[in-house]
Scaffold this motif. Structure first.
Motif, PDB file in Angstrom:
ATOM      1  N   HIS A   7       8.496   7.821   7.854  1.00  0.00           N
ATOM      2  CA  HIS A   7       8.591   7.966   9.302  1.00  0.00           C
ATOM      3  C   HIS A   7      10.064   7.954   9.698  1.00  0.00           C
TER       4      HIS A   7
ATOM      5  N   ARG B 231      12.160   3.924  -2.809  1.00  0.00           N
ATOM      6  CA  ARG B 231      12.196   2.605  -2.156  1.00  0.00           C
ATOM      7  C   ARG B 231      13.553   2.317  -1.535  1.00  0.00           C
TER       8      ARG B 231
ATOM      9  N   ARG C 158      10.599   3.267   7.521  1.00  0.00           N
ATOM     10  CA  ARG C 158       9.247   2.736   7.415  1.00  0.00           C
ATOM     11  C   ARG C 158       8.532   2.990   8.734  1.00  0.00           C
ATOM     12  N   PRO C 159       7.233   3.162   8.735  1.00  0.00           N
ATOM     13  CA  PRO C 159       6.366   3.078   7.578  1.00  0.00           C
ATOM     14  C   PRO C 159       6.598   4.238   6.620  1.00  0.00           C
TER      15      PRO C 159
ATOM     16  N   HIS D 213       4.869   5.910   2.682  1.00  0.00           N
ATOM     17  CA  HIS D 213       3.875   5.832   1.617  1.00  0.00           C
ATOM     18  C   HIS D 213       4.051   6.999   0.654  1.00  0.00           C
TER      19      HIS D 213
ATOM     20  N   HIS E 149      -2.966   6.235  -3.086  1.00  0.00           N
ATOM     21  CA  HIS E 149      -2.058   5.989  -1.961  1.00  0.00           C
ATOM     22  C   HIS E 149      -1.309   4.685  -2.229  1.00  0.00           C
TER      23      HIS E 149
ATOM     24  N   ASP F  94       1.670   2.208  -0.515  1.00  0.00           N
ATOM     25  CA  ASP F  94       2.583   1.903   0.587  1.00  0.00           C
ATOM     26  C   ASP F  94       3.931   1.477   0.022  1.00  0.00           C
ATOM     27  N   LEU F  95       4.993   1.938   0.640  1.00  0.00           N
ATOM     28  CA  LEU F  95       6.342   1.541   0.227  1.00  0.00           C
ATOM     29  C   LEU F  95       6.850   0.438   1.136  1.00  0.00           C
TER      30      LEU F  95
END
Length: 114
Positions: free
Chosen positions: A22, A87, A92-93, A95, A111, A113-114
Motif C-alpha cells: 500500500h 520486508r 504497509r499493509p 502481503h 498468502h 502478510d509482511l
C-alpha cells in the motif's frame, strides 16, 4: 534408418511471487516511494538472478499500491531469496502471494502478510 520420435518433457508450470504494498499520496504514490521500490526491486533482481531460482519481472503502480512480480519453477525458493528485500520496504499493509502454477482459478496459492 528409422526416424525416432522424440517426446520432450513438458516444462514445469511457472510459479509466481506477487508482492503488493500500500502506498500513500494518491493513485501512484509519490516519487520518494518509487525510489525505494526501484531500489528494492533491483536488489531482489540481483539476488534472484545470482541464485538461479527465477526472475524478477517488474512492477506495476496504480490504485494506491505497487506490485512486484517474479516468476520461476519454485515459488517458495523464489520467495526465500526475495523476502529480505521485500520486508525492507516500509509500506504497509503489505502481503505476498505465492502462486504454485499458471494463473487459473483453481491453482494453489499461499498468502503471506509482511
Amino acid at each position: 534408418m528409422q526416424n525416432a520420435d522424440f517426446v520432450l518433457p513438458e516444462a514445469p508450470p511457472e510459479h509466481a511471487v506477487i508482492a503488493r504494498f500500500h502506498l500513500g499520496g494518491g493513485d501512484l504514490g509519490v516519487s520518494d516511494q518509487w525510489s525505494l521500490v526501484f531500489a528494492a526491486e533491483r536488489s531482489a533482481r540481483a539476488a534472484v538472478s545470482s541464485s538461479g531460482v527465477g526472475e524478477v519481472d517488474g512492477n506495476e503502480f496504480g490504485g494506491g499500491e505497487v506490485a512486484i512480480f517474479a516468476y520461476g519453477p519454485d515459488a517458495k525458493a523464489l520467495y526465500r531469496v526475495m523476502e529480505p528485500h521485500l520486508r525492507a520496504l516500509p509500506f504497509r499493509p503489505a502481503h505476498v502471494v505465492l502462486r504454485y502454477g499458471e494463473p487459473a482459478e483453481d491453482v494453489a496459492s499461499e498468502h503471506i502478510d509482511l
